[in-house]
Design a protein around this motif. Structure first.
Motif, PDB file in Angstrom:
ATOM      1  N   GLU A   1       7.859 -22.027  74.754  1.00 49.19           N
ATOM      2  CA  GLU A   1       7.642 -20.993  75.764  1.00 49.19           C
ATOM      3  C   GLU A   1       8.223 -19.650  75.356  1.00 49.19           C
ATOM      4  N   GLN A   2       9.119 -19.650  74.391  1.00 51.42           N
ATOM      5  CA  GLN A   2       9.737 -18.407  73.938  1.00 51.42           C
ATOM      6  C   GLN A   2       8.873 -17.648  72.940  1.00 51.42           C
ATOM      7  N   ASP A   3       7.892 -18.325  72.367  1.00 52.28           N
ATOM      8  CA  ASP A   3       7.016 -17.682  71.386  1.00 52.28           C
ATOM      9  C   ASP A   3       5.904 -16.909  72.092  1.00 52.28           C
ATOM     10  N   PRO A   4       5.467 -15.791  71.507  1.00 52.10           N
ATOM     11  CA  PRO A   4       4.371 -15.041  72.132  1.00 52.10           C
ATOM     12  C   PRO A   4       3.047 -15.786  72.027  1.00 52.10           C
ATOM     13  N   LEU A   5       2.129 -15.425  72.899  1.00 54.40           N
ATOM     14  CA  LEU A   5       0.785 -15.972  72.863  1.00 54.40           C
ATOM     15  C   LEU A   5      -0.106 -15.131  71.951  1.00 54.40           C
ATOM     16  N   TYR A   6      -1.153 -15.747  71.479  1.00 57.03           N
ATOM     17  CA  TYR A   6      -2.165 -15.069  70.668  1.00 57.03           C
ATOM     18  C   TYR A   6      -2.909 -14.073  71.549  1.00 57.03           C
ATOM     19  N   GLN A   7      -3.050 -12.844  71.084  1.00 55.85           N
ATOM     20  CA  GLN A   7      -3.696 -11.799  71.867  1.00 55.85           C
ATOM     21  C   GLN A   7      -5.186 -11.624  71.542  1.00 55.85           C
ATOM     22  N   GLY A   8      -5.635 -12.179  70.452  1.00 54.00           N
ATOM     23  CA  GLY A   8      -7.062 -12.113  70.143  1.00 54.00           C
ATOM     24  C   GLY A   8      -7.592 -10.713  69.906  1.00 54.00           C
ATOM     25  N   THR A   9      -6.751  -9.828  69.424  1.00 62.93           N
ATOM     26  CA  THR A   9      -7.169  -8.434  69.219  1.00 62.93           C
ATOM     27  C   THR A   9      -8.402  -8.358  68.323  1.00 62.93           C
ATOM     28  N   GLY A  10      -9.409  -7.650  68.792  1.00 61.32           N
ATOM     29  CA  GLY A  10     -10.629  -7.499  68.025  1.00 61.32           C
ATOM     30  C   GLY A  10     -11.599  -8.659  68.141  1.00 61.32           C
ATOM     31  N   THR A  11     -11.297  -9.638  68.994  1.00 65.30           N
ATOM     32  CA  THR A  11     -12.183 -10.780  69.194  1.00 65.30           C
ATOM     33  C   THR A  11     -12.609 -10.848  70.658  1.00 65.30           C
ATOM     34  N   THR A  12     -13.562 -11.729  70.956  1.00 63.85           N
ATOM     35  CA  THR A  12     -14.024 -11.888  72.336  1.00 63.85           C
ATOM     36  C   THR A  12     -13.014 -12.648  73.193  1.00 63.85           C
ATOM     37  N   PHE A  13     -11.931 -13.132  72.576  1.00 60.49           N
ATOM     38  CA  PHE A  13     -10.879 -13.805  73.337  1.00 60.49           C
ATOM     39  C   PHE A  13      -9.891 -12.820  73.958  1.00 60.49           C
ATOM     40  N   SER A  14      -9.922 -11.578  73.563  1.00 60.18           N
ATOM     41  CA  SER A  14      -8.879 -10.633  73.973  1.00 60.18           C
ATOM     42  C   SER A  14      -8.821 -10.445  75.487  1.00 60.18           C
ATOM     43  N   THR A  15      -9.966 -10.455  76.158  1.00 64.78           N
ATOM     44  CA  THR A  15      -9.946 -10.286  77.616  1.00 64.78           C
ATOM     45  C   THR A  15      -9.301 -11.489  78.293  1.00 64.78           C
ATOM     46  N   SER A  16      -9.524 -12.681  77.754  1.00 69.36           N
ATOM     47  CA  SER A  16      -8.862 -13.874  78.297  1.00 69.36           C
ATOM     48  C   SER A  16      -7.358 -13.817  78.060  1.00 69.36           C
TER      49      SER A  16
ATOM     50  N   HIS B   1     -20.952 -21.927  88.197  1.00 66.83           N
ATOM     51  CA  HIS B   1     -20.552 -20.529  88.183  1.00 66.83           C
ATOM     52  C   HIS B   1     -20.810 -19.830  86.849  1.00 66.83           C
ATOM     53  N   ALA B   2     -20.666 -20.560  85.750  1.00 66.52           N
ATOM     54  CA  ALA B   2     -20.704 -19.922  84.433  1.00 66.52           C
ATOM     55  C   ALA B   2     -21.879 -20.352  83.564  1.00 66.52           C
ATOM     56  N   GLY B   3     -22.612 -21.367  84.010  1.00 66.08           N
ATOM     57  CA  GLY B   3     -23.689 -21.866  83.169  1.00 66.08           C
ATOM     58  C   GLY B   3     -23.163 -22.720  82.027  1.00 66.08           C
ATOM     59  N   LYS B   4     -23.985 -22.923  81.013  1.00 68.52           N
ATOM     60  CA  LYS B   4     -23.580 -23.724  79.863  1.00 68.52           C
ATOM     61  C   LYS B   4     -22.461 -23.022  79.093  1.00 68.52           C
ATOM     62  N   PRO B   5     -21.551 -23.803  78.489  1.00 70.18           N
ATOM     63  CA  PRO B   5     -20.500 -23.172  77.670  1.00 70.18           C
ATOM     64  C   PRO B   5     -21.106 -22.258  76.618  1.00 70.18           C
ATOM     65  N   ASP B   6     -20.521 -21.071  76.480  1.00 67.66           N
ATOM     66  CA  ASP B   6     -21.051 -20.067  75.562  1.00 67.66           C
ATOM     67  C   ASP B   6     -19.898 -19.485  74.755  1.00 67.66           C
ATOM     68  N   THR B   7     -19.580 -20.148  73.650  1.00 65.94           N
ATOM     69  CA  THR B   7     -18.434 -19.705  72.851  1.00 65.94           C
ATOM     70  C   THR B   7     -18.723 -18.416  72.103  1.00 65.94           C
ATOM     71  N   LYS B   8     -19.992 -18.131  71.836  1.00 70.00           N
ATOM     72  CA  LYS B   8     -20.319 -16.918  71.091  1.00 70.00           C
ATOM     73  C   LYS B   8     -20.032 -15.680  71.919  1.00 70.00           C
ATOM     74  N   HIS B   9     -20.198 -15.796  73.226  1.00 70.54           N
ATOM     75  CA  HIS B   9     -19.919 -14.690  74.143  1.00 70.54           C
ATOM     76  C   HIS B   9     -18.780 -15.102  75.071  1.00 70.54           C
ATOM     77  N   TRP B  10     -17.636 -15.376  74.487  1.00 71.67           N
ATOM     78  CA  TRP B  10     -16.484 -15.892  75.222  1.00 71.67           C
ATOM     79  C   TRP B  10     -16.099 -14.972  76.375  1.00 71.67           C
ATOM     80  N   ASP B  11     -16.138 -13.681  76.144  1.00 70.62           N
ATOM     81  CA  ASP B  11     -15.734 -12.739  77.176  1.00 70.62           C
ATOM     82  C   ASP B  11     -16.667 -12.794  78.383  1.00 70.62           C
ATOM     83  N   ARG B  12     -17.945 -12.993  78.137  1.00 74.43           N
ATOM     84  CA  ARG B  12     -18.889 -13.112  79.253  1.00 74.43           C
ATOM     85  C   ARG B  12     -18.720 -14.437  79.979  1.00 74.43           C
ATOM     86  N   TYR B  13     -18.587 -15.514  79.204  1.00 76.17           N
ATOM     87  CA  TYR B  13     -18.473 -16.847  79.793  1.00 76.17           C
ATOM     88  C   TYR B  13     -17.240 -16.959  80.684  1.00 76.17           C
TER      89      TYR B  13
END
Length: 261
Positions: free
Chosen positions: A91-106, A32-44
């Motif tokens: 579980e009480q701590d917030p998760l990382y939001q990745g603001t400004g990075t390609t992780f933000s959509t995840s 479904h996603a092809g080879k792992p692509d960390t540079k384009h995390w949002d696309r992968y």
């Protein structure tokens, strides 16, 4: 069924008439996603993020329509604890939001999944980084090709969980009709500088290369740099206490050595 098609999901759930729905849909296989692509995390992770949002909404709608009273959904707790404070999060701590990075959509998709599932009376299982037969192949292959370096100081933490332990926790949650959010990780969150060389040795590979953060960001994108230098691990105390979860592999050390094959 097609997890992104509401009608398809509705028909599948109606035909199955399940007691519980366990949502493990992702789109990160090579098919479904092809080879792992960390540079384009949002696309992968684009299809996986849609399955975490649209797919989750379709399953919850189907559950309501057919009277299914319990939904279990896959979330994530590898390195994505909020990047401040201590290195191990509950579980009480917030998760990382990745603001400004390609992780933000995840990050947004994970938060959506947890919010709607828990509000519906279900449970979100935050699995650590999965390893074991079939789950570690990409990482081992990257190590073999010398394409999985240690970045910068390697002080960022990761939490792992073997496939067998993830499965046993899921069974407990189904049997007990648990609700809320649980970190499904092993007992030993650890920095990359410890687990990555050990993973290489366990797979019979040479020690990983070490590269500076600026070069890793240029070659592999912002997510691997964030993971290996700022990542936060997770505590499994709640799952062990409330579910009675006993791990076959309490540490990735024994798990990597015994459980990769």
């Amino acid at each position: 069924m097609n997890g992104l098609d509401a009608e398809s999901v509705g028909k599948a759930v109606a035909a199955a008439r399940p007691d519980v729905i366990v949502h493990q849909m992702t789109g990160i296989s090579r098919v479904h996603a092809g080879k792992p692509d960390t540079k384009h995390w949002d696309r992968y992770f684009a299809t996986t993020n849609r399955l975490r949002t649209e797919g989750t909404d379709h399953l919850l709608a189907a559950a309501r329509a057919t009277g299914v009273g319990h939904v279990v959904a896959q979330s994530y707790a590898g390195w994505n604890g909020v990047h401040e404070g201590g290195w191990v999060k509950t579980e009480q701590d917030p998760l990382y939001q990745g603001t400004g990075t390609t992780f933000s959509t995840s990050a947004d998709a994970i938060c959506h999944l947890e919010d709607v599932v828990v509000r519906a009376g279900g449970v979100a299982l935050r699995y650590g980084a999965l390893y074991g037969p079939g789950a570690s192949d990409d990482q081992v292959e990257l190590l073999r090709r010398r394409q999985y370096p240690l970045v910068g100081s390697g002080e960022g933490y990761m939490s792992w969980v073997h496939l067998d332990d993830a499965a046993s926790a899921t069974v407990l949650v189904v049997e007990q009709r648990a609700r809320g959010v649980f970190n499904i990780v092993d007992d030993e969150p650890a920095p990359a500088r410890e687990w990555l060389p050990y993973l290489a040795a366990s797979a019979g590979m040479r020690p990983p290369l070490r590269v500076p953060g600026w070069l890793a960001r240029l070659l592999a994108g912002d997510v691997p740099v964030s993971m290996m230098t700022e990542g936060r691990g997770f505590s499994n105390a709640r799952a062990k206490r409330e579910l009675g979860w006993a791990l076959r592999y309490p540490s990735w050390r024994a798990g990597f050595r015994e459980g990769l094959q």
